[in-house]
Design a protein around this motif. Sequence first.
Motif, PDB file in Angstrom:
ATOM      1  N   ASP A 167     -10.315   7.956  -5.551  1.00  0.00           N
ATOM      2  CA  ASP A 167     -11.953   7.756  -5.629  1.00  0.00           C
ATOM      3  C   ASP A 167     -12.057   7.270  -7.133  1.00  0.00           C
ATOM      4  O   ASP A 167     -13.038   6.404  -7.126  1.00  0.00           O
ATOM      5  N   ALA A 168     -11.869   7.965  -8.060  1.00  0.00           N
ATOM      6  CA  ALA A 168     -12.402   7.627  -9.300  1.00  0.00           C
ATOM      7  C   ALA A 168     -11.837   6.348  -9.812  1.00  0.00           C
ATOM      8  O   ALA A 168     -12.474   5.810 -10.648  1.00  0.00           O
ATOM      9  N   VAL A 169     -10.651   5.960  -9.216  1.00  0.00           N
ATOM     10  CA  VAL A 169     -10.110   4.436  -9.709  1.00  0.00           C
ATOM     11  C   VAL A 169     -10.528   3.482  -8.824  1.00  0.00           C
ATOM     12  O   VAL A 169     -10.032   2.199  -8.981  1.00  0.00           O
ATOM     13  N   GLU A 170     -11.175   3.786  -7.696  1.00  0.00           N
ATOM     14  CA  GLU A 170     -11.376   2.665  -6.499  1.00  0.00           C
ATOM     15  C   GLU A 170     -12.071   1.656  -7.136  1.00  0.00           C
ATOM     16  O   GLU A 170     -13.010   1.642  -8.059  1.00  0.00           O
ATOM     17  N   GLY A 171     -11.678   0.232  -6.762  1.00  0.00           N
ATOM     18  CA  GLY A 171     -12.195  -1.063  -7.256  1.00  0.00           C
ATOM     19  C   GLY A 171     -11.478  -1.400  -8.354  1.00  0.00           C
ATOM     20  O   GLY A 171     -11.659  -2.792  -8.602  1.00  0.00           O
ATOM     21  N   SER A 172     -11.079  -0.558  -9.189  1.00  0.00           N
ATOM     22  CA  SER A 172     -10.496  -1.161 -10.506  1.00  0.00           C
ATOM     23  C   SER A 172      -8.908  -1.403 -10.298  1.00  0.00           C
ATOM     24  O   SER A 172      -8.507  -2.204 -11.207  1.00  0.00           O
ATOM     25  N   ALA A 173      -8.217  -0.708  -9.485  1.00  0.00           N
ATOM     26  CA  ALA A 173      -6.801  -1.134  -9.324  1.00  0.00           C
ATOM     27  C   ALA A 173      -6.601  -0.570  -7.799  1.00  0.00           C
ATOM     28  O   ALA A 173      -7.194   0.201  -7.285  1.00  0.00           O
ATOM     29  N   THR A 174      -5.208  -1.197  -7.221  1.00  0.00           N
ATOM     30  CA  THR A 174      -4.899  -0.589  -6.066  1.00  0.00           C
ATOM     31  C   THR A 174      -4.245   0.778  -6.370  1.00  0.00           C
ATOM     32  O   THR A 174      -3.612   1.044  -7.349  1.00  0.00           O
ATOM     33  N   VAL A 175      -4.399   1.624  -5.287  1.00  0.00           N
ATOM     34  CA  VAL A 175      -3.880   2.873  -5.364  1.00  0.00           C
ATOM     35  C   VAL A 175      -2.787   3.221  -4.348  1.00  0.00           C
ATOM     36  O   VAL A 175      -2.925   2.953  -3.029  1.00  0.00           O
ATOM     37  N   SER A 176      -1.615   3.589  -4.641  1.00  0.00           N
ATOM     38  CA  SER A 176      -0.733   3.958  -3.366  1.00  0.00           C
ATOM     39  C   SER A 176      -0.324   5.404  -3.853  1.00  0.00           C
ATOM     40  O   SER A 176      -0.530   5.856  -5.032  1.00  0.00           O
ATOM     41  N   THR A 177       0.684   5.914  -2.919  1.00  0.00           N
ATOM     42  CA  THR A 177       1.305   7.447  -3.129  1.00  0.00           C
ATOM     43  C   THR A 177       2.763   7.424  -2.850  1.00  0.00           C
ATOM     44  O   THR A 177       3.147   6.555  -1.956  1.00  0.00           O
ATOM     45  N   LEU A 178       3.491   8.207  -3.188  1.00  0.00           N
ATOM     46  CA  LEU A 178       4.867   8.366  -2.825  1.00  0.00           C
ATOM     47  C   LEU A 178       5.048   8.685  -1.444  1.00  0.00           C
ATOM     48  O   LEU A 178       4.075   9.429  -0.921  1.00  0.00           O
ATOM     49  N   ALA A 179       6.129   7.919  -0.834  1.00  0.00           N
ATOM     50  CA  ALA A 179       6.081   8.377   0.614  1.00  0.00           C
ATOM     51  C   ALA A 179       6.634   9.566   1.023  1.00  0.00           C
ATOM     52  O   ALA A 179       7.303  10.286   0.087  1.00  0.00           O
ATOM     53  N   GLN A 180       6.336  10.126   2.228  1.00  0.00           N
ATOM     54  CA  GLN A 180       6.715  11.575   2.626  1.00  0.00           C
ATOM     55  C   GLN A 180       7.778  11.263   3.726  1.00  0.00           C
ATOM     56  O   GLN A 180       7.683  10.212   4.645  1.00  0.00           O
ATOM     57  N   GLY A 181       8.740  12.172   3.652  1.00  0.00           N
ATOM     58  CA  GLY A 181       9.840  11.943   4.750  1.00  0.00           C
ATOM     59  C   GLY A 181      11.037  12.828   4.608  1.00  0.00           C
ATOM     60  O   GLY A 181      10.980  13.583   4.015  1.00  0.00           O
ATOM     61  N   VAL A 182      11.948  12.260   5.099  1.00  0.00           N
ATOM     62  CA  VAL A 182      13.427  12.936   5.291  1.00  0.00           C
ATOM     63  C   VAL A 182      14.018  12.807   3.581  1.00  0.00           C
ATOM     64  O   VAL A 182      14.205  11.862   3.564  1.00  0.00           O
ATOM     65  N   PRO A 183      14.346  13.923   3.191  1.00  0.00           N
ATOM     66  CA  PRO A 183      14.971  13.841   1.557  1.00  0.00           C
ATOM     67  C   PRO A 183      16.236  13.250   2.000  1.00  0.00           C
ATOM     68  O   PRO A 183      17.016  13.432   3.046  1.00  0.00           O
ATOM     69  N   VAL A 184      17.038  12.616   1.080  1.00  0.00           N
ATOM     70  CA  VAL A 184      18.270  11.961   1.064  1.00  0.00           C
ATOM     71  C   VAL A 184      19.280  13.026   1.029  1.00  0.00           C
ATOM     72  O   VAL A 184      18.974  14.159   0.437  1.00  0.00           O
TER      73      VAL A 184
END
Lengths: 206, 206
Positions: A167-184
């Motif tokens: 929320d805090a950086v919204e509008g100034s940069a795109t935001v992504s997050t690490l994927a969740q899933g099965v560990p290697v």
Amino acid sequence: MTGFGHNSEDEAEGRIEALAEMMARLPGLGPRSARRAVLHMLQRRDLLMTPLADAMHDVAAAARECVQCGNLSTAETCAICREERRANGEICVVEDVASLWAMERAGAFRGRYHVLGGLLSALDNVGPDDLRIPRLRGRIADEGVREVILALPATVDGQTTAHYVADAVEGSATVSTLAQGVPVGGELDYLDDGTIGAALRARRSL
Amino acid sequence: MTGFGHNSEDEAEGRIEALAEMMARLPGLGPRSARRAVLHMLQRRDLLMTPLADAMHDVAAAARECVQCGNLSTAETCAICREERRANGEICVVEDVASLWAMERAGAFRGRYHVLGGLLSALDNVGPDDLRIPRLRGRIADEGVREVILALPATVDGQTTAHYVADAVEGSATVSTLAQGVPVGGELDYLDDGTIGAALRARRSL
């Protein structure tokens, strides 16, 4: 054995015991392994024990937070922030220096970091002002950041913090997050239900 | 952050990394837990890191072998050898200081110790003259020792050493050794065959 006066104070051994007790306060060492570590060091006084004590004094005096990203450094700005090649428009937001080191070990991220210095927590009374969030907004403008990658723990506090930062950086940069899933290397039989559910929802076509 | 000049040497972080590498040479710590220990210490510089470094310097300078028994001490003779009550006619022969500490933790032995400083080993070229065996014979006479209790590891080298020590003190004191058997809390299903066999041979009537 010569050159030492006879010393009859009863707490003489106390100093070795006190050292073992201090060592036992390090994470990963219990009382028994701390004693083993003390014996190990005493057998290598000149090669390990004295250099280690010197290095601890040295680092205790020299280490401080990078003024840019909050990483540990012995200089005002850390090596990552000083490296021009890493100003690639990506900033990875992490909880603490341990997470930063884990990301660096993986060797998959080539941008810069931003260490929050903790997570938002209503229980522990940690609010946005206790974290390095305002500084992040300044860096996005100053360093021409296009993408903020959130690498925060998959816990309640971690996800609360992730939403707040997004929320805090919204509008100034795109935001992504690490994927969740099965560990290697992870076997389904040993995975918790939450991870399996998240991996199923985030499935991708082959 | 003020008061520090701008420092652009590229190996600045190397000192923190070097400290973590030294910590990783301690038994019980791997590379990852050593890094975690460094971070833990850096968050407690005045309460843990500096006192720990001071204690290591202190003990490295002060610790030496007790001239009587070979125990670690900061005095010429260790606290156990100085305590008159422990001159009860029993001497427990151990491989090293770690074994002595293990015996003391158990709290079952009230006599004095004799630390051999290793085990006889043809493979590693350790002979009787490399161990503290001659000194043991002197102590039996000087201290009026009636029983020598062997607390040596149940390994090939341990048992070879036990037989050698038993021969060396024969005639001057009775010799006994720790019992072999099922450990307290041990389940038969998880025990090796050798231990079960030894426990069966040493069975006692109820």
